[in-house]
Motif scaffolding. Sequence first.
Motif, PDB file in Angstrom:
ATOM      1  N   VAL A 263      10.157 -29.751 -22.266  1.00 22.04           N
ATOM      2  CA  VAL A 263       9.515 -29.635 -23.463  1.00 22.04           C
ATOM      3  C   VAL A 263       8.626 -30.904 -23.652  1.00 22.04           C
ATOM      4  CG1 VAL A 263      10.331 -29.916 -25.622  1.00 22.04           C
ATOM      5  CG2 VAL A 263      11.380 -28.173 -23.724  1.00 22.04           C
ATOM      6  N   LYS A 264       9.086 -32.214 -23.306  1.00 25.93           N
ATOM      7  CA  LYS A 264       8.333 -33.173 -23.407  1.00 25.93           C
ATOM      8  C   LYS A 264       6.766 -33.475 -23.286  1.00 25.93           C
ATOM      9  CE  LYS A 264       9.829 -36.640 -20.251  1.00 25.93           C
ATOM     10  NZ  LYS A 264      10.200 -37.870 -19.617  1.00 25.93           N
ATOM     11  N   THR A 265       6.355 -32.711 -21.719  1.00 26.83           N
ATOM     12  CA  THR A 265       5.023 -32.964 -21.798  1.00 26.83           C
ATOM     13  C   THR A 265       4.205 -32.233 -22.841  1.00 26.83           C
ATOM     14  OG1 THR A 265       5.467 -32.468 -19.669  1.00 26.83           O
ATOM     15  CG2 THR A 265       3.544 -31.893 -19.886  1.00 26.83           C
ATOM     16  N   PHE A 266       5.385 -31.327 -23.344  1.00 22.89           N
ATOM     17  CA  PHE A 266       3.659 -30.244 -24.223  1.00 22.89           C
ATOM     18  C   PHE A 266       4.284 -30.981 -25.506  1.00 22.89           C
ATOM     19  CE2 PHE A 266       4.219 -26.233 -21.825  1.00 22.89           C
ATOM     20  CZ  PHE A 266       3.025 -26.034 -21.867  1.00 22.89           C
ATOM     21  N   LYS A 267       5.243 -31.872 -25.982  1.00 24.03           N
ATOM     22  CA  LYS A 267       5.020 -32.490 -27.249  1.00 24.03           C
ATOM     23  C   LYS A 267       4.353 -33.871 -26.733  1.00 24.03           C
ATOM     24  CE  LYS A 267       9.509 -31.958 -28.971  1.00 24.03           C
ATOM     25  NZ  LYS A 267      11.208 -33.091 -29.431  1.00 24.03           N
ATOM     26  N   ARG A 268       3.772 -34.487 -25.893  1.00 20.97           N
ATOM     27  CA  ARG A 268       3.426 -35.074 -24.715  1.00 20.97           C
ATOM     28  C   ARG A 268       2.027 -35.304 -25.941  1.00 20.97           C
ATOM     29  NH1 ARG A 268       3.948 -39.651 -21.217  1.00 20.97           N
ATOM     30  NH2 ARG A 268       2.490 -41.256 -21.655  1.00 20.97           N
ATOM     31  N   TYR A 269       1.033 -33.654 -25.046  1.00 14.93           N
ATOM     32  CA  TYR A 269       0.020 -33.691 -24.344  1.00 14.93           C
ATOM     33  C   TYR A 269      -1.040 -32.540 -25.307  1.00 14.93           C
ATOM     34  CZ  TYR A 269       0.715 -36.911 -20.854  1.00 14.93           C
ATOM     35  OH  TYR A 269       0.945 -37.965 -20.143  1.00 14.93           O
ATOM     36  N   THR A 270      -1.779 -31.885 -24.875  1.00 16.33           N
ATOM     37  CA  THR A 270      -2.061 -30.940 -25.788  1.00 16.33           C
ATOM     38  C   THR A 270      -2.814 -30.122 -25.099  1.00 16.33           C
ATOM     39  OG1 THR A 270      -3.425 -32.364 -26.994  1.00 16.33           O
ATOM     40  CG2 THR A 270      -1.450 -31.782 -28.200  1.00 16.33           C
ATOM     41  N   ALA A 271      -4.040 -30.954 -24.005  1.00 19.26           N
ATOM     42  CA  ALA A 271      -4.767 -30.227 -23.352  1.00 19.26           C
ATOM     43  C   ALA A 271      -4.728 -29.595 -22.763  1.00 19.26           C
ATOM     44  CB  ALA A 271      -6.088 -31.623 -22.897  1.00 19.26           C
TER      45      ALA A 271
END
Length: 303
Positions: A263-271
Amino acid sequence: MTHSIQADSGWRVWWQLTRPHTLTASFAPVFLGTMIAINYTDIHWGLFLAMLIASLLIQAATNMFNEYYDFARGLDNEKSVGIGGAIVRNGVKPKTVLSLALLLYLIAAVIGIWICSQTSWWLLVVGGAAMAIGYLYTGGPFPIAYTPFGELFSGVVMGYLIVIIAFYIQTMSVTVEASLLAVPSTLLVAAIMMTNNIRDMVGDAASGRKTLVILTGRPVGVMILASFFAISYLWILALVIFNDLTPWTLLVFLSAPKAFNVVKTFKRYTAPLEVMPAMKATGITNTLFAFLLGIGLLIHHLL
């Protein structure tokens, strides 16, 4: 965070075509359903292995149908992320991919017939429906993957239904406990599909797809993904507190940090390339959760 897309060679072409990070969506429910059954009966390991192989073949074939039909509709190119890339990057003929998918379906069907001969022929109907949905996920005139119901169908079929079938072929029954314990599997398989749709939402929207995350928007989509994880863990906790489930099943919480990082990764990155590790981690979370839940049930059985 940097990544690149490269063409594969040799056996890797065919291995990547199966989209290996998704195959846990088949292994985990079969293992879990069998571990639930272990407290009811002696396990028929031949049926377990047959169910496992058939499920893996169906999942791999579904991924190949996805590869074929997305290429046929002009959605994939050599820069597409998250695909096997056999057609657009590695030069495999589209008909070869489709033929291989059909071959895997045929082998799975033969295995399924043997399972039915050892248990119940009613499973032909259930198994046939599951295989049809696997094909229609991206095949046919109205692909499920192009609608807001992709997570629902994948979760119910690859999560819930496989757990129940794996349990049924061992016990010849379906219990309330098995149904309740299949709920997290449903949500976590849906989470795998949700991460795929969040990653691809820009390209999917451009191609006319109406996935759930496209309709809700990315922030809400990430919240839904987080809720899939949260409910899965809280569900087991509630069963321990209110339904007399063995506390050993709380071992599933050992996998919670992996879900948190997704979840943290999807909140931080979008590419798309930046979130690929989180997609793989979602599959790992699904596997760890089912494995730890199954181990907890096994420990309870042995004690």
